[in-house]
Design a protein around this motif. Structure first.
Motif, PDB file in Angstrom:
ATOM      1  N   MET A   1      31.781  -2.672  21.026  1.00  0.00           N
ATOM      2  CA  MET A   1      32.257  -2.172  22.310  1.00  0.00           C
ATOM      3  C   MET A   1      31.223  -1.204  22.873  1.00  0.00           C
ATOM      4  SD  MET A   1      35.729  -0.035  23.344  1.00  0.00           S
ATOM      5  CE  MET A   1      36.210   0.049  21.676  1.00  0.00           C
ATOM      6  N   ASN A   2      30.863  -1.426  24.104  1.00  0.00           N
ATOM      7  CA  ASN A   2      29.966  -0.523  24.819  1.00  0.00           C
ATOM      8  C   ASN A   2      30.793   0.330  25.760  1.00  0.00           C
ATOM      9  OD1 ASN A   2      27.503  -1.586  23.741  1.00  0.00           O
ATOM     10  ND2 ASN A   2      27.867  -3.395  24.985  1.00  0.00           N
ATOM     11  N   ARG A   3      30.624   1.643  25.663  1.00  0.00           N
ATOM     12  CA  ARG A   3      31.427   2.533  26.486  1.00  0.00           C
ATOM     13  C   ARG A   3      30.582   3.273  27.503  1.00  0.00           C
ATOM     14  NH1 ARG A   3      36.155   5.127  22.695  1.00  0.00           N
ATOM     15  NH2 ARG A   3      37.121   3.141  22.222  1.00  0.00           N
ATOM     16  N   ILE A   4      31.103   3.337  28.719  1.00  0.00           N
ATOM     17  CA  ILE A   4      30.547   4.185  29.757  1.00  0.00           C
ATOM     18  C   ILE A   4      31.696   5.032  30.286  1.00  0.00           C
ATOM     19  CG2 ILE A   4      28.607   2.668  30.359  1.00  0.00           C
ATOM     20  CD1 ILE A   4      30.249   1.664  32.764  1.00  0.00           C
ATOM     21  N   PHE A   5      31.361   6.044  31.069  1.00  0.00           N
ATOM     22  CA  PHE A   5      32.338   7.045  31.460  1.00  0.00           C
ATOM     23  C   PHE A   5      32.299   7.286  32.967  1.00  0.00           C
ATOM     24  CE2 PHE A   5      30.886   7.520  27.195  1.00  0.00           C
ATOM     25  CZ  PHE A   5      32.035   7.746  26.465  1.00  0.00           C
ATOM     26  N   HIS A   6      33.476   7.568  33.529  1.00  0.00           N
ATOM     27  CA  HIS A   6      33.591   7.836  34.962  1.00  0.00           C
ATOM     28  C   HIS A   6      34.619   8.948  35.154  1.00  0.00           C
ATOM     29  CE1 HIS A   6      33.847   7.031  39.298  1.00  0.00           C
ATOM     30  NE2 HIS A   6      35.149   7.151  39.145  1.00  0.00           N
ATOM     31  N   ILE A   7      34.269   9.939  35.952  1.00  0.00           N
ATOM     32  CA  ILE A   7      35.196  11.034  36.251  1.00  0.00           C
ATOM     33  C   ILE A   7      35.999  10.656  37.486  1.00  0.00           C
ATOM     34  CG2 ILE A   7      35.381  13.467  36.890  1.00  0.00           C
ATOM     35  CD1 ILE A   7      32.640  13.831  35.385  1.00  0.00           C
ATOM     36  N   ALA A   8      37.318  10.765  37.370  1.00  0.00           N
ATOM     37  CA  ALA A   8      38.219  10.376  38.459  1.00  0.00           C
ATOM     38  C   ALA A   8      39.278  11.453  38.665  1.00  0.00           C
ATOM     39  CB  ALA A   8      38.910   9.055  38.119  1.00  0.00           C
ATOM     40  N   ILE A  37      30.186   1.774  41.656  1.00  0.00           N
ATOM     41  CA  ILE A  37      30.923   2.899  41.096  1.00  0.00           C
ATOM     42  C   ILE A  37      29.980   3.639  40.152  1.00  0.00           C
ATOM     43  CG2 ILE A  37      32.827   3.573  39.564  1.00  0.00           C
ATOM     44  CD1 ILE A  37      34.376   1.122  40.662  1.00  0.00           C
ATOM     45  N   HIS A  38      29.830   4.940  40.389  1.00  0.00           N
ATOM     46  CA  HIS A  38      28.992   5.772  39.532  1.00  0.00           C
ATOM     47  C   HIS A  38      29.624   5.907  38.149  1.00  0.00           C
ATOM     48  CE1 HIS A  38      26.111   7.494  42.482  1.00  0.00           C
ATOM     49  NE2 HIS A  38      27.066   7.181  43.336  1.00  0.00           N
ATOM     50  N   ALA A  39      28.818   5.819  37.118  1.00  0.00           N
ATOM     51  CA  ALA A  39      29.282   6.034  35.746  1.00  0.00           C
ATOM     52  C   ALA A  39      28.195   6.784  34.988  1.00  0.00           C
ATOM     53  CB  ALA A  39      29.617   4.701  35.078  1.00  0.00           C
ATOM     54  N   SER A  40      28.521   7.159  33.771  1.00  0.00           N
ATOM     55  CA  SER A  40      27.599   7.912  32.919  1.00  0.00           C
ATOM     56  C   SER A  40      27.678   7.375  31.505  1.00  0.00           C
ATOM     57  CB  SER A  40      27.994   9.393  32.883  1.00  0.00           C
ATOM     58  OG  SER A  40      28.059   9.952  34.158  1.00  0.00           O
ATOM     59  N   ARG A  41      26.627   7.659  30.747  1.00  0.00           N
ATOM     60  CA  ARG A  41      26.673   7.400  29.318  1.00  0.00           C
ATOM     61  C   ARG A  41      27.299   8.616  28.640  1.00  0.00           C
ATOM     62  NH1 ARG A  41      21.599   6.095  30.850  1.00  0.00           N
ATOM     63  NH2 ARG A  41      20.715   7.901  29.758  1.00  0.00           N
ATOM     64  N   ALA A  42      27.570   8.500  27.343  1.00  0.00           N
ATOM     65  CA  ALA A  42      28.225   9.576  26.591  1.00  0.00           C
ATOM     66  C   ALA A  42      27.454  10.890  26.674  1.00  0.00           C
ATOM     67  CB  ALA A  42      28.415   9.155  25.136  1.00  0.00           C
ATOM     68  N   ASP A  43      26.124  10.804  26.708  1.00  0.00           N
ATOM     69  CA  ASP A  43      25.303  12.016  26.739  1.00  0.00           C
ATOM     70  C   ASP A  43      25.128  12.585  28.148  1.00  0.00           C
ATOM     71  OD1 ASP A  43      23.738   9.731  27.432  1.00  0.00           O
ATOM     72  OD2 ASP A  43      21.902  10.844  27.007  1.00  0.00           O
ATOM     73  N   GLN A  44      25.742  11.965  29.159  1.00  0.00           N
ATOM     74  CA  GLN A  44      25.525  12.390  30.539  1.00  0.00           C
ATOM     75  C   GLN A  44      26.756  12.949  31.238  1.00  0.00           C
ATOM     76  OE1 GLN A  44      24.203   8.499  31.891  1.00  0.00           O
ATOM     77  NE2 GLN A  44      22.149   9.326  32.257  1.00  0.00           N
ATOM     78  N   TRP A  45      27.954  12.523  30.857  1.00  0.00           N
ATOM     79  CA  TRP A  45      29.123  12.809  31.681  1.00  0.00           C
ATOM     80  C   TRP A  45      29.421  14.305  31.806  1.00  0.00           C
ATOM     81  CZ3 TRP A  45      33.414  15.406  30.311  1.00  0.00           C
ATOM     82  CH2 TRP A  45      33.745  15.483  28.962  1.00  0.00           C
ATOM     83  N   GLN A  46      29.147  15.094  30.772  1.00  0.00           N
ATOM     84  CA  GLN A  46      29.443  16.524  30.858  1.00  0.00           C
ATOM     85  C   GLN A  46      28.574  17.208  31.911  1.00  0.00           C
ATOM     86  OE1 GLN A  46      29.159  17.321  26.599  1.00  0.00           O
ATOM     87  NE2 GLN A  46      31.320  17.891  26.609  1.00  0.00           N
ATOM     88  N   ALA A  47      27.302  16.855  31.977  1.00  0.00           N
ATOM     89  CA  ALA A  47      26.415  17.425  32.998  1.00  0.00           C
ATOM     90  C   ALA A  47      26.846  16.989  34.399  1.00  0.00           C
ATOM     91  CB  ALA A  47      24.966  17.022  32.727  1.00  0.00           C
ATOM     92  N   VAL A  48      27.287  15.746  34.535  1.00  0.00           N
ATOM     93  CA  VAL A  48      27.793  15.264  35.827  1.00  0.00           C
ATOM     94  C   VAL A  48      29.035  16.060  36.224  1.00  0.00           C
ATOM     95  CG1 VAL A  48      28.886  13.302  37.002  1.00  0.00           C
ATOM     96  CG2 VAL A  48      26.823  12.945  35.614  1.00  0.00           C
ATOM     97  N   HIS A  49      29.907  16.283  35.267  1.00  0.00           N
ATOM     98  CA  HIS A  49      31.120  17.067  35.523  1.00  0.00           C
ATOM     99  C   HIS A  49      30.762  18.469  36.003  1.00  0.00           C
ATOM    100  CE1 HIS A  49      34.609  19.587  34.179  1.00  0.00           C
ATOM    101  NE2 HIS A  49      35.235  18.660  34.880  1.00  0.00           N
ATOM    102  N   PHE A  86      21.347   5.870  35.170  1.00  0.00           N
ATOM    103  CA  PHE A  86      22.792   5.939  35.008  1.00  0.00           C
ATOM    104  C   PHE A  86      23.366   4.538  35.151  1.00  0.00           C
ATOM    105  CE2 PHE A  86      21.685  10.190  36.211  1.00  0.00           C
ATOM    106  CZ  PHE A  86      22.605  11.001  35.562  1.00  0.00           C
ATOM    107  N   PRO A  87      24.475   4.244  34.470  1.00  0.00           N
ATOM    108  CA  PRO A  87      25.124   2.948  34.664  1.00  0.00           C
ATOM    109  C   PRO A  87      25.881   2.907  35.988  1.00  0.00           C
ATOM    110  CG  PRO A  87      26.240   4.228  32.940  1.00  0.00           C
ATOM    111  CD  PRO A  87      25.091   5.039  33.416  1.00  0.00           C
ATOM    112  N   HIS A  88      25.660   1.876  36.752  1.00  0.00           N
ATOM    113  CA  HIS A  88      26.359   1.655  38.023  1.00  0.00           C
ATOM    114  C   HIS A  88      27.174   0.369  37.898  1.00  0.00           C
ATOM    115  CE1 HIS A  88      23.005   4.109  40.185  1.00  0.00           C
ATOM    116  NE2 HIS A  88      23.926   4.885  39.643  1.00  0.00           N
TER     117      HIS A  88
END
Length: 104
Positions: A1-8, A37-49, A86-88
């Motif tokens: 499973m490949n996971r990406i993250f999105h803040i909503a 839709i903008h998304a992030s990898r595990a190492d990116q989402w906190q900085a985006v937040h 970033f994953p889009h």
């Protein structure tokens, strides 16, 4: 499973679950306006937040997306003015692809 993250926002996520489709690109922008839709990898989402959502007062969730469950393309692309990619997500998100919604 490949996971990406999105803040909503919780409101947008609740609406997506009712409609069966998530189409918010990023804060204040729709998929139709942005093209993906903008998304992030595990190492990116906190900085985006911290950078883009620190002043948001409404409840937020971190959507954990299993890319194997998506029926639309995910493309790694550089952010404007940066070498960081970033994953889009190029299409509306089926809520079934979200394996977890973590309150932020």
């Amino acid at each position: 499973m490949n996971r990406i993250f999105h803040i909503a926002t919780v409101a947008d996520w609740d609406e997506a679950q009712r409609r069966g489709l998530y189409s918010t690109s990023t804060r204040g922008r729709t998929l139709a306006e942005e093209g993906f839709i903008h998304a992030s990898r595990a190492d990116q989402w906190q900085a985006v937040h911290e950078r883009y959502y620190a002043d948001v007062t409404e409840p937020l969730v971190l959507l954990v997306i299993d890319t194997d469950r998506l029926d639309v393309p995910v493309v790694e692309e550089a952010a404007p003015g940066s070498d960081e990619t970033f994953p889009h997500v190029y299409g509306a998100l089926d809520p079934a692809a979200v394996v977890e919604a973590v309150p932020l």
